[in-house]
Write an enzyme that holds these catalytic residues in place. Structure first.
Site, PDB file in Angstrom:
ATOM      1  N   ASP A  51       1.137   3.960 -17.075  1.00  0.00           N
ATOM      2  CA  ASP A  51       1.002   4.776 -15.872  1.00  0.00           C
ATOM      3  C   ASP A  51      -0.427   5.289 -15.767  1.00  0.00           C
ATOM      4  O   ASP A  51      -0.670   6.471 -15.534  1.00  0.00           O
ATOM      5  CB  ASP A  51       1.999   5.943 -15.900  1.00  0.00           C
ATOM      6  CG  ASP A  51       1.956   6.770 -14.610  1.00  0.00           C
ATOM      7  OD1 ASP A  51       1.425   6.267 -13.598  1.00  0.00           O
ATOM      8  OD2 ASP A  51       2.433   7.914 -14.618  1.00  0.00           O
ATOM      9  N   ASP A  83      -0.886   3.265  -9.035  1.00  0.00           N
ATOM     10  CA  ASP A  83      -0.031   4.377  -9.472  1.00  0.00           C
ATOM     11  C   ASP A  83       1.302   4.337  -8.737  1.00  0.00           C
ATOM     12  O   ASP A  83       1.458   4.950  -7.690  1.00  0.00           O
ATOM     13  CB  ASP A  83      -0.758   5.699  -9.191  1.00  0.00           C
ATOM     14  CG  ASP A  83      -0.024   6.904  -9.735  1.00  0.00           C
ATOM     15  OD1 ASP A  83       0.791   6.736 -10.654  1.00  0.00           O
ATOM     16  OD2 ASP A  83      -0.265   8.017  -9.229  1.00  0.00           O
ATOM     17  N   HIS A 120       6.702   4.003 -13.401  1.00  0.00           N
ATOM     18  CA  HIS A 120       7.497   4.643 -12.340  1.00  0.00           C
ATOM     19  C   HIS A 120       7.375   3.879 -11.029  1.00  0.00           C
ATOM     20  O   HIS A 120       6.294   3.510 -10.594  1.00  0.00           O
ATOM     21  CB  HIS A 120       7.158   6.125 -12.183  1.00  0.00           C
ATOM     22  CG  HIS A 120       5.772   6.444 -11.727  1.00  0.00           C
ATOM     23  ND1 HIS A 120       5.421   6.502 -10.400  1.00  0.00           N
ATOM     24  CD2 HIS A 120       4.647   6.771 -12.429  1.00  0.00           C
ATOM     25  CE1 HIS A 120       4.142   6.846 -10.296  1.00  0.00           C
ATOM     26  NE2 HIS A 120       3.648   7.013 -11.496  1.00  0.00           N
ATOM     27  N   GLU A 140       8.793  10.029 -10.529  1.00  0.00           N
ATOM     28  CA  GLU A 140       7.824  10.641 -11.444  1.00  0.00           C
ATOM     29  C   GLU A 140       6.870  11.557 -10.688  1.00  0.00           C
ATOM     30  O   GLU A 140       6.481  12.610 -11.195  1.00  0.00           O
ATOM     31  CB  GLU A 140       7.034   9.554 -12.179  1.00  0.00           C
ATOM     32  CG  GLU A 140       6.086  10.080 -13.253  1.00  0.00           C
ATOM     33  CD  GLU A 140       4.692  10.429 -12.749  1.00  0.00           C
ATOM     34  OE1 GLU A 140       3.928  11.053 -13.507  1.00  0.00           O
ATOM     35  OE2 GLU A 140       4.349  10.086 -11.583  1.00  0.00           O
ATOM     36  N   GLU A 141       6.498  11.164  -9.476  1.00  0.00           N
ATOM     37  CA  GLU A 141       5.426  11.854  -8.761  1.00  0.00           C
ATOM     38  C   GLU A 141       5.783  13.285  -8.355  1.00  0.00           C
ATOM     39  O   GLU A 141       4.936  14.166  -8.431  1.00  0.00           O
ATOM     40  CB  GLU A 141       5.031  11.063  -7.507  1.00  0.00           C
ATOM     41  CG  GLU A 141       4.341   9.733  -7.788  1.00  0.00           C
ATOM     42  CD  GLU A 141       2.961   9.885  -8.411  1.00  0.00           C
ATOM     43  OE1 GLU A 141       2.546  11.024  -8.706  1.00  0.00           O
ATOM     44  OE2 GLU A 141       2.291   8.861  -8.607  1.00  0.00           O
ATOM     45  N   HIS A 187      -3.494   8.753  -5.884  1.00  0.00           N
ATOM     46  CA  HIS A 187      -2.837   9.559  -4.855  1.00  0.00           C
ATOM     47  C   HIS A 187      -3.548   9.507  -3.510  1.00  0.00           C
ATOM     48  O   HIS A 187      -3.378  10.419  -2.690  1.00  0.00           O
ATOM     49  CB  HIS A 187      -2.718  11.023  -5.291  1.00  0.00           C
ATOM     50  CG  HIS A 187      -1.872  11.229  -6.505  1.00  0.00           C
ATOM     51  ND1 HIS A 187      -1.701  12.474  -7.086  1.00  0.00           N
ATOM     52  CD2 HIS A 187      -1.131  10.375  -7.255  1.00  0.00           C
ATOM     53  CE1 HIS A 187      -0.909  12.359  -8.135  1.00  0.00           C
ATOM     54  NE2 HIS A 187      -0.548  11.091  -8.260  1.00  0.00           N
TER      55      HIS A 187
END
Length: 465
Positions: free
Chosen positions: A354, A292, A280, A326-327, A424
């Site tokens: 991922d 990520d 992603h 995606e997030e 994140h």
């Protein structure tokens, strides 16, 4: 008997020749990745020239433009953009928080708004705190103890679980639905312990949901760093009337148009059968999204380049897809699957990366027992590269909507021990990705794609009525 022995001899010889060819091709893929890999350079640009790529942002659009241009340069048979509407949530000015034991005695703590959260009142929010270990404790406490307070979710990831994804899954519900549940009991805000095994001052954001909660009843939600969570918990034990103040200015805007980026090499023998790899392209905004999922995107791009570089001519159509959103919505993955269904496309295999750019250990598979047995037969081909993990389980969020009984879904599984140190958070940055580990992952993915392209999948048995 002699005839049977002769046939067995021929089969053994053929198997040996085939394995020798596979060994040579896989070796060529690894050597090309480790000496002429492009993934690290692509990631450098995504991370350091573009930065965090939150859905709907200018940076996300720049990433779309950049990756499409790079795929165009690879000489693929076709490269295109697939429009998709995505949510646009903005963080606003940096968040601020402190805990106060008595008036005038305060200690600042690091927080960040959770993705999708509403803002606090303009002047911030200050209230007493009630600590819980998870959403299941709220009902026992009830409105009397929760109403008017800030709920502090402090269930940590389980450090005894070697599979850190299992540890993450065991506590992420408090981040995702914590605000929705706390609001039912009159809470005015939510603070959630960051989903990390590391003890540091980096708060970790992530998606959250209000469910069906009316907009005027939604309460602000933020993550607190693991050190901050420990301090808050210890302070509450000594001073139960401690108050917590936080201020955040995030807001949700109207959806905007973005794109999945798609490129393909058309198959020479079975062009109607599609095999895809992807990651992603969007990320959170605190760091630059290197692990990520910038890593997964550039690895997926390099899979097609490596196969072309080594002179391999795919039998089936190979496609790379860089998914958007995606997030905080999975809009890209859902849109891709929707269009594939509408067009009657036949996907037989999908592989997603991922899980960060760390050293590859193997793959997880969502497939039939027959196809998993086929994968197990290839173990010896991967052993020289220390790839040993072949398990049945999940694959990836973006390829999940493609799932049907006629295909194989797979997920690259790197070493996960450090992944949630960065996940994140502000420290998900380029310098934390090792070039060699990233390249090994690309070669490992390319090897699995090669094997499934060469040998195909085991079709499901049709039950006769």
């Amino acid at each position: 008997m002699i005839k049977k022995l002769f046939l067995l001899f021929l089969l053994t010889c053929w198997s040996g020749i085939a394995q020798s060819e596979d060994q040579k091709q896989i070796k060529a893929l690894y050597e090309a990745a480790l000496t002429e890999g492009k993934a690290h350079d692509w990631l450098n640009h995504l991370s350091n020239q573009i930065g965090g790529r939150l859905s709907g942002s200018i940076q996300a659009q720049r990433a779309v433009d950049y990756t499409k241009a790079q795929l165009d340069l690879l000489g693929l048979d076709r490269v295109w953009l697939q429009p998709v509407m995505v949510p646009k949530w903005v963080r606003g000015t940096p968040e601020f928080a402190y805990l106060e034991t008595v008036p005038g005695m305060s200690t600042n703590v690091p927080i960040c708004a959770l993705g999708g959260s509403v803002a606090t009142p303009l002047g911030g929010l200050k209230a007493e705190v009630i600590e819980v270990k998870g959403v299941e404790e709220l009902k026992a406490l009830g409105n009397a103890k929760i109403s008017g307070k800030i709920v502090f979710y402090n269930r940590p990831m389980d450090p005894t679980l070697i599979n850190t994804y299992a540890a993450y899954s065991g506590c992420v519900d408090q981040r995702y639905s914590g605000a929705e549940e706390a609001a039912k009991y009159g809470a005015v805000g939510v603070i959630v312990r960051s989903m990390s095994l590391r003890l540091d001052d980096y708060p970790h954001t992530g998606a959250m949901s209000y469910g069906d909660t009316p907009v005027n009843q939604r309460i602000p939600a933020a993550a607190i760093s693991t050190k901050g969570a420990n301090l808050l918990s210890a302070t509450l034990e000594l001073s139960p009337n401690t108050q917590f103040y936080f201020k955040q200015n995030c807001r949700q805007l109207e959806d905007v148009q973005s794109y999945n980026v798609v490129g393909e090499i058309r198959g020479s023998t079975y062009p109607e059968e599609i095999m895809m790899v992807g990651g992603h392209l969007d990320s959170w905004d605190l760091g630059d999204g290197s692990h990520d999922d910038g890593a997964g995107c550039v690895q997926s791009m390099d899979v097609l380049r490596l196969l072309k570089k080594t002179g391999y001519k795919p039998q089936r159509t190979l496609r790379v897809v860089l998914f958007m959103n995606e997030e905080n919505g999975l809009r890209g993955g859902n849109k891709y699957a929707q269009l594939a269904k509408e067009k009657g496309e036949k996907h037989i295999f999908a592989l997603e990366s991922d899980a960060g750019g760390f050293t590859p250990r193997g793959f997880s598979f969502d497939c039939s027992d027959a196809n998993f047995e086929k994968v197990q037969s290839w173990k010896e081909l991967f052993e020289p590269y220390l790839i040993h993990l072949f398990v049945k389980g999940g694959s990836g969020a973006d390829i999940g909507p493609l799932k049907n009984d006629d295909m194989v879904l797979a997920g690259l599984r790197p070493d996960s021990q450090r992944y949630f140190d960065h996940h994140h958070a502000e420290n998900d940055t380029f310098e934390h990705v090792n070039k060699r580990e990233l390249e090994l992952g690309a070669a490992t993915m390319a090897s699995l794609v090669y094997l499934f392209d060469k040998y195909g999948i085991v079709p499901p048995k049709k039950i006769k009525g």
